[in-house]
Design a protein around this motif. Structure first.
Motif, mmCIF file in Angstrom:
data_model
loop_
_atom_site.group_PDB
_atom_site.id
_atom_site.type_symbol
_atom_site.label_atom_id
_atom_site.label_comp_id
_atom_site.label_asym_id
_atom_site.label_seq_id
_atom_site.Cartn_x
_atom_site.Cartn_y
_atom_site.Cartn_z
ATOM 1 N N LEU A 1 15.145 51.862 -13.210
ATOM 2 C CA LEU A 1 14.427 51.416 -12.011
ATOM 3 C C LEU A 1 13.465 52.488 -11.526
ATOM 4 O O LEU A 1 12.304 52.205 -11.211
ATOM 5 C CB LEU A 1 15.435 51.076 -10.908
ATOM 6 N N ARG A 2 13.919 53.718 -11.471
ATOM 7 C CA ARG A 2 13.052 54.801 -11.009
ATOM 8 C C ARG A 2 11.862 54.995 -11.941
ATOM 9 O O ARG A 2 10.728 55.193 -11.479
ATOM 10 C CB ARG A 2 13.865 56.089 -10.894
ATOM 11 N N ALA A 3 12.113 54.958 -13.257
ATOM 12 C CA ALA A 3 11.015 55.133 -14.219
ATOM 13 C C ALA A 3 10.016 53.981 -14.111
ATOM 14 O O ALA A 3 8.794 54.190 -14.200
ATOM 15 C CB ALA A 3 11.578 55.233 -15.634
ATOM 16 N N LEU B 1 10.785 58.849 -8.681
ATOM 17 C CA LEU B 1 11.798 59.390 -9.582
ATOM 18 C C LEU B 1 12.954 60.065 -8.845
ATOM 19 O O LEU B 1 13.993 60.350 -9.463
ATOM 20 C CB LEU B 1 11.156 60.397 -10.549
ATOM 21 N N THR B 2 12.783 60.329 -7.575
ATOM 22 C CA THR B 2 13.831 61.043 -6.832
ATOM 23 C C THR B 2 14.312 60.283 -5.598
ATOM 24 O O THR B 2 15.243 60.748 -4.936
ATOM 25 C CB THR B 2 13.318 62.423 -6.386
ATOM 26 N N ARG B 3 13.734 59.162 -5.266
ATOM 27 C CA ARG B 3 14.129 58.458 -4.053
ATOM 28 C C ARG B 3 15.534 57.870 -4.208
ATOM 29 O O ARG B 3 15.957 57.498 -5.309
ATOM 30 C CB ARG B 3 13.128 57.363 -3.715
ATOM 31 N N ALA C 1 11.895 60.498 -16.956
ATOM 32 C CA ALA C 1 12.581 60.282 -15.679
ATOM 33 C C ALA C 1 12.670 61.548 -14.839
ATOM 34 O O ALA C 1 13.258 61.523 -13.748
ATOM 35 C CB ALA C 1 13.988 59.732 -15.936
ATOM 36 N N GLU C 2 12.095 62.650 -15.316
ATOM 37 C CA GLU C 2 12.164 63.922 -14.599
ATOM 38 C C GLU C 2 10.797 64.274 -14.002
ATOM 39 O O GLU C 2 9.794 64.301 -14.722
ATOM 40 C CB GLU C 2 12.611 65.035 -15.541
ATOM 41 N N PRO C 3 10.724 64.558 -12.711
ATOM 42 C CA PRO C 3 9.444 64.962 -12.099
ATOM 43 C C PRO C 3 8.811 66.164 -12.785
ATOM 44 O O PRO C 3 7.576 66.251 -12.896
ATOM 45 C CB PRO C 3 9.838 65.290 -10.656
#
Length: 358
Positions: free
Chosen positions: A101-103, A10-12, A268-270
């Motif tokens: 994409l992150r999710a 989620l943060t990369r 989408a938030e850690p």
């Protein structure tokens, strides 16, 4: 063992090339949730390509005194410009596709699944089954593990100018057995009008557990299920509910526990998954234990089941799980007074009009 989620995806950092390739792959996948709303996008672009150039052209042409030919050329140029900008913007994807994409990578890394949108979920909670065009956006779910479902739930009420879109963020947590229908209406998210939930329940179903708990939640349970609520909500569980879920409305329906909020469960938030991990290790662990051992003695086969030696009638035992009909759903609030006033006002108006026509 403590619950953990790998939130690194989620943060990369994500490159434009990765985003473009991901977008092409998902659109080619054929999955329903990834199909673009082409008709809607075309309609919006067409509207802007007609309305915006027309307004600008009419204003400029009127002030400059241009001929019809010059005005049409300006209108055509502006229309083409709107379409080109819309296509380029849609092609780039922007932050929206980075977020998707992150999710998607987060879900895959944690043995879950992700879809940008899913159909109306079959849940029975207070926010579900209302309005029309019901769907879950940014949807993460799993067939394993206690946190089974999380996303942004949206539905529409009214029509025309009165149409309104409602959005909630929720998490659905699977229990190990059914419980009576109970609702913890958090006071922290209420408005000056009262509960922020879209469904209201009769207030005579409220139960006080006393102390600090009543300052954070209004507890609703079906009639005659007060003792059952005291069995479920033990002091240690109430303390964890206050610590971890005081900002959420919490509902128990059948063998599900739901968390509702307007803003605090973005997939989408850690921070969302860190919070759900803490809830899983505290609240959920105890609720799963309660649901596994609870039995409703109003159900005949459970009330007649033999009890282990020394166990009192109201003590929990392992028995066939079932909830009596009167405990399965809370009684919803009926607005008799407004209805009576409207009907009474209508009859009074008709009587007055009849008297004036004499």
């Amino acid at each position: 063992m403590a619950t953990t989620f790998d939130t690194r995806p989620l943060t990369r950092p994500v490159t434009k090339a990765e985003t473009s390739e991901f977008r092409r792959a998902m659109l080619r996948s054929g999955e329903a949730g990834w199909r673009p709303n082409t008709a809607g996008a075309v309609a919006v672009v067409a509207l802007f390509a007609v309305v915006l150039p027309t307004v600008i052209t009419a204003n400029v042409a009127f002030r400059a005194g241009w001929s019809l030919r010059t005005s049409l050329l300006l209108w055509a140029a502006l229309s083409v410009g709107v379409v080109v900008v819309a296509v380029l913007r849609r092609g780039r994807g922007g932050n929206h596709w980075v977020r998707l994409l992150r999710a998607w990578e987060f879900a895959r890394a944690n043995g879950m699944r992700f879809s940008p949108q899913s159909a109306d979920p079959p849940y029975q909670g207070a926010i579900f089954g209302l309005g029309r065009d019901r769907r879950v956006l940014e949807h993460v779910w799993s067939t394993d593990g206690p946190v089974a479902d999380c996303g942004r739930y949206r539905y529409t009420t009214g029509s025309g100018k009165e149409s309104k879109v409602h959005q909630w963020q929720f998490a659905a947590i699977r229990l190990e057995g059914p419980l009576p229908h109970m609702l913890l209406d958090a006071r922290a998210n209420n408005t000056f009008m009262g509960s922020n939930l879209p469904t209201s329940f009769d207030r005579d179903q409220r139960i006080s557990l006393g102390g600090e708990f009543d300052r954070h939640f209004d507890l609703y349970a079906p009639d005659q299920y007060g003792h059952d609520a005291f069995y479920v909500f033990t002091p240690d569980l109430m303390a964890h509910l206050i610590d971890e879920t005081h900002a959420f409305d919490v509902e128990f329906v059948d063998d599900w526990m739901f968390l509702y909020t307007r803003y605090d469960l973005s997939v989408a938030e850690p921070a969302t998954w860190e919070r759900l991990a803490r809830i899983s290790d505290t609240v959920t662990a105890r609720m799963r234990d309660r649901s596994r051992t609870y039995r409703d003695l109003r159900v005949a086969d459970q009330a007649q089941a033999p009890l282990p030696p020394g166990m009192v009638a109201h003590a929990p035992v392992h028995a066939p799980h079932a909830i009596a009909p009167q405990g399965r759903r809370l009684r919803r609030k009926r607005y008799w007074l407004p209805t009576a006033l409207i009907v009474g006002g209508w009859f009074a108006f008709q009587a007055l009009r009849s008297w004036l026509d004499r």
